[in-house]
Design a protein around this motif. Structure first.
Motif, short mmCIF file in Angstrom:
data_model
loop_
_atom_site.label_atom_id
_atom_site.label_comp_id
_atom_site.label_asym_id
_atom_site.label_seq_id
_atom_site.Cartn_x
_atom_site.Cartn_y
_atom_site.Cartn_z
N ASP A 23 0.81 -1.23 0.00
CA ASP A 23 0.00 0.00 0.00
C ASP A 23 0.84 1.28 0.00
O ASP A 23 0.39 2.31 0.48
CB ASP A 23 -0.97 0.05 1.22
CG ASP A 23 -2.13 -0.92 1.04
OD1 ASP A 23 -2.41 -1.67 1.98
OD2 ASP A 23 -2.71 -0.92 -0.05
N THR A 208 -4.88 -1.40 7.50
CA THR A 208 -5.45 -2.12 6.35
C THR A 208 -5.89 -1.15 5.25
O THR A 208 -6.25 -1.58 4.15
CB THR A 208 -6.68 -2.98 6.73
OG1 THR A 208 -7.74 -2.10 7.15
CG2 THR A 208 -6.37 -3.94 7.85
N ASP B 39 -6.91 1.40 -5.35
CA ASP B 39 -6.74 0.26 -4.44
C ASP B 39 -7.11 -1.09 -5.04
O ASP B 39 -7.34 -2.05 -4.30
CB ASP B 39 -7.55 0.43 -3.13
CG ASP B 39 -7.03 1.55 -2.27
OD1 ASP B 39 -7.84 2.28 -1.68
OD2 ASP B 39 -5.80 1.71 -2.22
N VAL B 229 -10.36 -0.32 2.26
CA VAL B 229 -9.27 -1.29 2.42
C VAL B 229 -8.35 -1.29 1.21
O VAL B 229 -8.77 -1.05 0.08
CB VAL B 229 -9.84 -2.70 2.70
CG1 VAL B 229 -10.50 -3.29 1.46
CG2 VAL B 229 -8.77 -3.63 3.21
N GLY B 230 -7.06 -1.53 1.44
CA GLY B 230 -6.07 -1.51 0.38
C GLY B 230 -5.78 -2.90 -0.15
O GLY B 230 -6.67 -3.73 -0.30
N GLN B 231 -4.52 -3.14 -0.45
CA GLN B 231 -4.10 -4.39 -1.10
C GLN B 231 -4.41 -5.62 -0.26
O GLN B 231 -4.47 -6.73 -0.78
CB GLN B 231 -2.61 -4.32 -1.41
CG GLN B 231 -2.21 -3.15 -2.30
CD GLN B 231 -2.57 -3.40 -3.75
OE1 GLN B 231 -2.24 -4.43 -4.31
NE2 GLN B 231 -3.27 -2.46 -4.37
N ASP B 232 -4.58 -5.45 1.05
CA ASP B 232 -4.81 -6.59 1.94
C ASP B 232 -6.17 -7.25 1.70
O ASP B 232 -6.41 -8.37 2.12
CB ASP B 232 -4.72 -6.14 3.40
CG ASP B 232 -4.75 -7.31 4.35
OD1 ASP B 232 -5.67 -7.39 5.19
OD2 ASP B 232 -3.86 -8.17 4.23
N ARG B 235 -5.99 -10.85 0.45
CA ARG B 235 -5.54 -11.85 1.42
C ARG B 235 -6.68 -12.23 2.36
O ARG B 235 -6.96 -13.39 2.61
CB ARG B 235 -4.37 -11.31 2.25
CG ARG B 235 -3.03 -11.30 1.53
CD ARG B 235 -1.92 -10.88 2.47
NE ARG B 235 -1.90 -9.44 2.69
CZ ARG B 235 -1.04 -8.60 2.10
NH1 ARG B 235 -0.16 -9.05 1.25
NH2 ARG B 235 -1.08 -7.29 2.36
#
Ligand code: GTP
Ligand code: GTP
Ligand code: MG
Ligand code: MG
Lengths: 280, 300
Positions: A23, A208, B39, B229-232, B235
């Motif tokens: 990120d 997050t 994102d 929420v970002g890249q997570d 997951r």
């Protein structure tokens, strides 16, 4: 990426994927990779080890461009007023509970202000933390004016000769101008309750989060000048790379990181440890 | 309103007479920036761009549209390319399925997700949505950890005048099983379990969710995801889906200015549908998912 050996290109692509997945964002990643690409062109960086080290040290440089220290008392025998702001659900209330517990363990007197008079069970949630951390609590009636609750909180802090007054506020999206005005008003009223208050305004950010975090930091700064950041939920799988761009552009220090839901799950921000986790 | 990345992509194609591999690559670089800033997950972006490139080169999109008087107009390459991007994005986010399966006599919905994403609030919103459909919901306060979580759900239930089941003596799996018995007693026909926020890597707490699912066999397991929420996102969605075989997503806090690219990533990775969108803090702020609004927001 022309004019470079294939191994160097491969390394750059690998590093780009690490940066984006953490990120770090397009603008900051580009800036970092351009610096590294320059090192490759000039012949300074020959192999992938050197390239990775160069990237890490650039990132460390950005992170260390401000001094990251936890909260400290402004002067002895005075009350330090801290305001916590941020969007919904990031961990403001829990962070206040953790900080309160840590200060209590250091023998400090703490008063908490239940400035979220809007959300269901918000003040009851803070009340549990006040109990756990031995802090006093000031609440208001449902839908009371948050500014007046925080005003009363500072008064109580002065009366109890508290070392710290920690002010909780309701989560709010920075796009809602009426809610951002409400925050500005609370900030102003704290200054009326005590000259110089709030001595600290901490923006709580969720690790997050993606790129919206930079927008949040900019917008919240305009309503309540920020003196620090708390980065929560670093115990999860998210890397919290959003802070690189925020530190680079806004130069705001990170006062704490949240690494769990219990009172002890709060630490100081360590750039080296943060980068180790990012590259793990 | 197009984001800077998308506008640049379009500009790079204006004045071109046709789409070629070279000018497509230039435009794709700009779209890539736009999607990453929105994102969308890194690898999801790569796959998306591959599909757009294949389509652009293969000219699968109609190269003509009708104007207001029904005349056929040939699309310029820039419009053609933008059209492919939107089409591909909407296709990725579809097919639309906002259905909530509900068995008789008691239908069940289980709300799961990371900490702070809006599960408790959305539980209340779903209840209000179901009340409008003439159903009689009951809420279950299965978050026994967070301070005042049970009270938070009770306040929401009270505002809707519906029962909230809680029992400090029971662990969440037993509590949820008991709730189904209570539902018959209280003549409710839908039960919504509000669970505690948890990390997808917390094995013990993920096992707790598996236990709740095993004992109650819920009709729906909804993963509540924060639109910021970002890249997570990938997951988390992958792991929750792997362990619980979720039925769909609810994306919250879309009333902000987060681009919401996570929506694309979680849908692509799991193939599970986005059911609802949270558009505010009040219980009325819930909408059924439609791809168009989200597609233009993600592309910018
Ligand atoms: N894993 C983890 N969870 C956290 C952390 N900090 C807070 N949480 C959890 O995040 C959720 C939201 O925390 P709150 O303190 O209610 O957040 P808030 O910002 O006060 O929320 P609003 O007041 O509703 O805007 C809770 O479940 C907390 O336990 C952290 O560092 N790690
Ligand atoms: N603006 C906005 N806020 C929302 C939305 N949905 C939830 N919230 C807010 O987000 C914050 C967290 O909501 P909760 O319902 O407590 O989240 P949760 O997932 O139950 O949190 P935990 O149980 O701690 O994991 C609260 O301040 C809610 O009012 C939404 O769609 N828009
Ligand atoms: Mg709070
Ligand atoms: Mg909850």
């Amino acid at each position: 990426l022309s004019g470079q050996k294939p191994i160097q290109n491969e390394t750059l692509v690998e590093l780009e994927s690490i940066l984006f997945s953490a990120d770090i964002g397009v603008k900051t990643s580009q800036k970092l990779l351009d610096m590294v690409a320059e090192g490759i062109r000039s012949g300074k960086l020959q192999n992938s080890e050197q390239i990775k080290d160069a990237l890490r040290s650039q990132m460390q440089e950005i992170l260390c461009s401000v001094l990251h220290k936890p909260l400290e008392t402004t002067e002895p025998n005075s009350t330090t007023v801290v305001m916590f702001v941020g969007v919904n659900g990031v961990g403001k209330t829990t962070t206040i509970g953790k900080i309160s517990s840590q200060l209590h363990a250091q023998g400090k007197r703490v008063v908490l202000g239940a400035g979220d008079t809007f959300r269901a069970a918000a003040s009851e949630q803070l009340a549990v933390w006040a109990d756990r951390s031995g802090a006093s609590l000031v609440t208001g009636s449902e839908n009371a004016d948050p500014a007046s609750v925080l005003f009363d909180t500072v008064q109580k802090g002065k009366a109890e000769k508290a070392d710290f007054v920690l002010c909780d506020t309701a989560g709010r999206l920075h796009t809602k101008s009426n809610l951002m005005d409400e925050l500005k008003k609370a900030h102003r009223v704290l200054g009326k309750a005590q000259a110089g208050a709030p001595h600290e305004v901490l923006l709580v950010l969720d690790a997050t989060m993606g790129q919206n975090a930079l927008m949040q930091a900019k917008q919240f700064s305009e309503s309540t000048p920020l003196t620090g950041i708390v980065l929560t939920k670093l115990d999860g799988t998210a890397k919290g790379g959003i802070v690189l761009g925020i530190i680079d552009e806004l130069k705001i220090p990170i006062r704490y990181i949240g690494v769990g839901e219990a009172a002890d799950d709060l630490r100081a921000f360590e750039p080296k440890e943060f980068l180790n986790a990012l590259f793990a | 309103t197009l984001s800077k990345g998308f506008r640049t992509a379009r500009q790079s194609l204006s004045g071109q007479t046709e789409l070629t591999e070279h000018n497509i690559d230039i435009a794709l670089r700009e779209v890539r920036v736009s999607l990453l800033e929105a994102d969308v997950e890194y690898n999801v972006v790569a796959r998306f761009l591959d599909r757009v490139k294949t389509k652009a080169l293969g000219r699968e999109v109609a190269t003509h549209v009708k104007d207001k008087s029904g005349q056929r107009l040939r699309l310029k390459p820039a419009e053609h390319f933008v059209g492919i991007c939107y089409e591909e994005l909407e296709a990725l986010m579809g097919p639309v399925d906002t259905s909530i399966k509900l068995s008789k006599p008691v239908g069940t919905i289980m709300m799961v997700g990371l900490q702070g994403t809006g599960k408790t609030t959305t539980t209340g919103k779903l209840a209000q949505f179901l009340i409008k459909k003439q159903l009689k919901p009951m809420l279950v306060a299965a978050d026994i950890y967070r301070p005042a979580a049970v009270l938070q759900l009770k306040v929401l239930g009270d505002s809707l005048q519906i029962p909230v089941f809680a029992d400090p003596a029971l662990l969440p799996p037993q509590l949820c099983a008991q709730a189904l018995i209570k539902a018959k007693e209280w003549q409710c026909n839908v039960v919504i379990f509000d669970t505690a926020g948890r990390l997808s890597i917390d094995d013990e707490l993920m096992h707790e969710l598996e236990e709740i699912k095993r004992l109650t066999k819920p009709d729906n397991v909804f993963l509540v995801v924060d639109a910021m929420v970002g890249q997570d996102a990938v997951r988390t969605a992958a792991e929750f889906n792997r362990r619980l075989d979720i039925d769909g997503f609810i994306l919250t806090k879309l009333d902000g200015d987060a681009r919401g690219g996570a929506a694309l990533s979680i849908k692509e990775i799991t193939s599970k549908p986005i059911k609802f969108l949270g558009m505010g803090e009040k219980l009325g702020n819930l909408e059924e998912f439609r791809p168009q609004g989200l597609a233009s927001r993600i592309l910018g």
